[in-house]
Design an enzyme around this catalytic site. Structure first.
Site, PDB file in Angstrom:
ATOM      1  N   TYR A  89      90.346 -10.508  88.058  1.00  0.00           N
ATOM      2  CA  TYR A  89      89.628 -10.730  89.264  1.00  0.00           C
ATOM      3  C   TYR A  89      90.052 -12.017  90.263  1.00  0.00           C
ATOM      4  CZ  TYR A  89      85.785 -11.654  92.658  1.00  0.00           C
ATOM      5  OH  TYR A  89      85.181 -11.747  93.751  1.00  0.00           O
ATOM      6  N   PHE A 141      76.399  -6.445  99.328  1.00  0.00           N
ATOM      7  CA  PHE A 141      75.404  -7.423  99.462  1.00  0.00           C
ATOM      8  C   PHE A 141      75.873  -8.405 100.883  1.00  0.00           C
ATOM      9  CE2 PHE A 141      75.373 -11.914  97.715  1.00  0.00           C
ATOM     10  CZ  PHE A 141      74.091 -12.381  98.317  1.00  0.00           C
ATOM     11  N   THR A 146      80.116  -0.156  94.728  1.00  0.00           N
ATOM     12  CA  THR A 146      79.088  -0.987  94.411  1.00  0.00           C
ATOM     13  C   THR A 146      78.177  -1.016  95.585  1.00  0.00           C
ATOM     14  OG1 THR A 146      80.398  -2.668  95.160  1.00  0.00           O
ATOM     15  CG2 THR A 146      80.773  -1.943  92.640  1.00  0.00           C
ATOM     16  N   VAL A 149      78.102 -16.873  95.610  1.00  0.00           N
ATOM     17  CA  VAL A 149      77.045 -16.511  96.879  1.00  0.00           C
ATOM     18  C   VAL A 149      75.869 -15.860  96.128  1.00  0.00           C
ATOM     19  CG1 VAL A 149      76.861 -15.260  99.189  1.00  0.00           C
ATOM     20  CG2 VAL A 149      79.128 -16.183  98.252  1.00  0.00           C
TER      21      VAL A 149
HETATM   22  C1  UD1 Z   1      82.700 -15.544  89.991  1.00  0.00           C
HETATM   23  C2  UD1 Z   1      83.362 -16.512  91.036  1.00  0.00           C
HETATM   24  C3  UD1 Z   1      82.761 -16.063  92.464  1.00  0.00           C
HETATM   25  C4  UD1 Z   1      82.818 -14.738  92.689  1.00  0.00           C
HETATM   26  C5  UD1 Z   1      82.174 -13.772  91.412  1.00  0.00           C
HETATM   27  C6  UD1 Z   1      82.531 -12.485  91.883  1.00  0.00           C
HETATM   28  C7  UD1 Z   1      83.914 -18.502  89.941  1.00  0.00           C
HETATM   29  C8  UD1 Z   1      83.716 -19.926  89.794  1.00  0.00           C
HETATM   30  N1  UD1 Z   1      83.178 -17.918  90.901  1.00  0.00           N
HETATM   31  O1  UD1 Z   1      81.669 -15.865  89.716  1.00  0.00           O
HETATM   32  O2  UD1 Z   1      83.145 -17.066  93.355  1.00  0.00           O
HETATM   33  O3  UD1 Z   1      82.090 -14.441  93.973  1.00  0.00           O
HETATM   34  O4  UD1 Z   1      83.048 -14.298  90.354  1.00  0.00           O
HETATM   35  O5  UD1 Z   1      81.799 -11.565  90.878  1.00  0.00           O
HETATM   36  O6  UD1 Z   1      84.870 -18.106  89.381  1.00  0.00           O
HETATM   37  N2  UD1 Z   1      76.163 -15.842  83.216  1.00  0.00           N
HETATM   38  C9  UD1 Z   1      75.127 -15.732  82.352  1.00  0.00           C
HETATM   39  N3  UD1 Z   1      74.084 -15.089  82.304  1.00  0.00           N
HETATM   40  C10 UD1 Z   1      74.138 -13.606  82.952  1.00  0.00           C
HETATM   41  C11 UD1 Z   1      75.429 -13.725  83.944  1.00  0.00           C
HETATM   42  C12 UD1 Z   1      76.352 -14.572  83.985  1.00  0.00           C
HETATM   43  O7  UD1 Z   1      75.094 -16.891  81.573  1.00  0.00           O
HETATM   44  O8  UD1 Z   1      73.539 -12.986  82.696  1.00  0.00           O
HETATM   45  C13 UD1 Z   1      76.972 -16.874  83.427  1.00  0.00           C
HETATM   46  C14 UD1 Z   1      78.507 -16.497  83.589  1.00  0.00           C
HETATM   47  O9  UD1 Z   1      79.173 -16.421  82.233  1.00  0.00           O
HETATM   48  C15 UD1 Z   1      78.959 -17.679  84.517  1.00  0.00           C
HETATM   49  C16 UD1 Z   1      77.800 -17.833  85.343  1.00  0.00           C
HETATM   50  O10 UD1 Z   1      76.690 -17.474  84.728  1.00  0.00           O
HETATM   51  O11 UD1 Z   1      79.204 -18.847  83.612  1.00  0.00           O
HETATM   52  C17 UD1 Z   1      78.153 -17.252  86.688  1.00  0.00           C
HETATM   53  O12 UD1 Z   1      78.507 -16.017  86.535  1.00  0.00           O
HETATM   54  P1  UD1 Z   1      78.479 -14.791  87.687  1.00  0.00           P
HETATM   55  O13 UD1 Z   1      77.202 -15.048  88.792  1.00  0.00           O
HETATM   56  O14 UD1 Z   1      78.947 -13.598  86.997  1.00  0.00           O
HETATM   57  O15 UD1 Z   1      79.546 -15.378  88.855  1.00  0.00           O
HETATM   58  P2  UD1 Z   1      81.041 -16.083  88.313  1.00  0.00           P
HETATM   59  O16 UD1 Z   1      81.740 -15.299  87.120  1.00  0.00           O
HETATM   60  O17 UD1 Z   1      81.096 -17.744  88.125  1.00  0.00           O
END
Ligand code: UD1
Length: 316
Positions: A142, A12, A36, A172
């Protein structure tokens, strides 16, 4: 014209970097394992030299850095929950491969390596926004792996004089982010759910916050980091500088597509950070960075792209 190696260039963020480099008239080589990444993310860039290979194999790293001025090291296995499930596979991709590319870049006399760090390195900090001089506190494999590789970058600058810059990315999002797995970024998952009329899933109460960053801002920050005279050896946040809860994010996305789909709620994820927001004053000072695209405009572009991609996929 300079010569760039984009590791993970079929992914991406890497494909957006490659697109902008080609647009600026540079020579681009991409190395990607396609674990990926997707070859079709580069279909629009016939000028790019594509090498399929896994950087965890040191011979691949040595081969791909030959003749390169700058390395943009984006290759990784992302996702917090994926690393919680399988820390060994992500360790190999996120640490072993990073060490290989650092050694190869050092030996080939690369001018500078810019590394894709992660906001996850901070973990839960007592105060917001998060500044680069705050202690790190990784909460998942991670996050730890991303932190170790960034420390390797700094060590290579101190020990061997290889110029490196770590850009810590904050959540991002944008076109070409793959919604195809439960480990995908939340905005890509929300976008496809809304456009298909399904309920998205929110893990936890939805009041966790993120500094979602449109991909064009990251591309701008990374390319600035290649040139900025005082950036070598530094760790620099690149983000929008705001924060929004997942509940508010879903309301905003519903408003953009004119729907009112509610979420289903599931247990919070292991390793999840509660709040994330960047202080971007160092990026402003060292890189001359300013976010080009704010959250809502970025969401509009992303939702538009998801809609057209779904149409294209249906026609394939
Ligand atoms: C984390 C890192 C980010 C990194 C990414 C790589 C942090 C703050 N950020 O992102 O910099 O690039 O990992 O993968 O640690 N969620 C839902 N529903 C969904 C999917 C996710 O509620 O279907 C929630 C997750 O529990 C989380 C938030 O959305 O609280 C963001 O999740 P996600 O987009 O996976 O990214 P992070 O884990 O925050």
């Amino acid at each position: 014209m300079a010569s760039y190696l984009v590791t993970g260039g079929a992914g991406f963020i890497g494909s957006h970097l490659s697109t902008e480099l080609v647009r600026r008239g540079h020579r681009v080589r991409v190395v990607d394992s396609l674990i990926t990444g997707k070859r079709r993310n580069l279909d629009h860039l016939p000028q790019v030299e594509f090498v399929q290979g896994d950087l965890a194999d040191a011979a691949v790293a040595t081969a791909v850095v030959q003749g390169v001025d700058y390395v943009l090291h984006q290759a990784a296995i992302p996702s917090v929950p994926r690393s919680v499930q399988d820390p060994i596979t992500s360790n190999r991709a996120n640490i072993d491969a990073s060490l290989n590319i650092l050694v190869a870049a050092r030996d080939a006399g690369v001018k500078r390596l810019v590394y894709a760090g992660s906001s996850s390195a901070y973990g839960d900090t007592p105060t917001l926004p998060k500044r680069e001089d705050m202690p790190t506190n990784p909460l998942s494999p991670y996050a730890l792996q991303k932190l170790v590789a960034e420390q390797y970058c700094q060590l290579f600058t101190r020990l061997y004089g290889l110029e490196t810059v770590t850009i810590r990315y904050f959540n991002v999002f944008g076109p070409r982010q793959d919604p195809g797995s439960p480990y995908s970024g939340v905005i890509s998952l929300f976008a496809t759910a809304l456009l298909e009329g399904r309920q998205p899933v929110i893990y936890g109460d939805g009041e966790q916050t993120r500094d979602f960053t449109y991909v064009a801002n990251v591309v701008d920050g990374v390319l600035r980091a290649c040139e900025a005279p005082t950036a070598s050896g530094e760790v620099i946040n690149v983000a929008t500088g705001g924060r929004i809860s997942l509940n508010e994010l879903l309301r905003t996305m519903n408003r953009i597509v004119n729907s009112s789909i509610t979420a289903t709620y599931a247990d919070g994820r292991a390793g999840d950070v509660r709040d994330s927001q960047a202080d971007i004053s160092k990026a402003r000072a060292v890189l001359g960075y300013e976010p080009l695209v704010q959250l809502e405009e970025g969401l509009r572009h992303t939702l538009e792209w998801c809609r057209s991609d779904a149409t294209a996929a249906a026609a394939r």
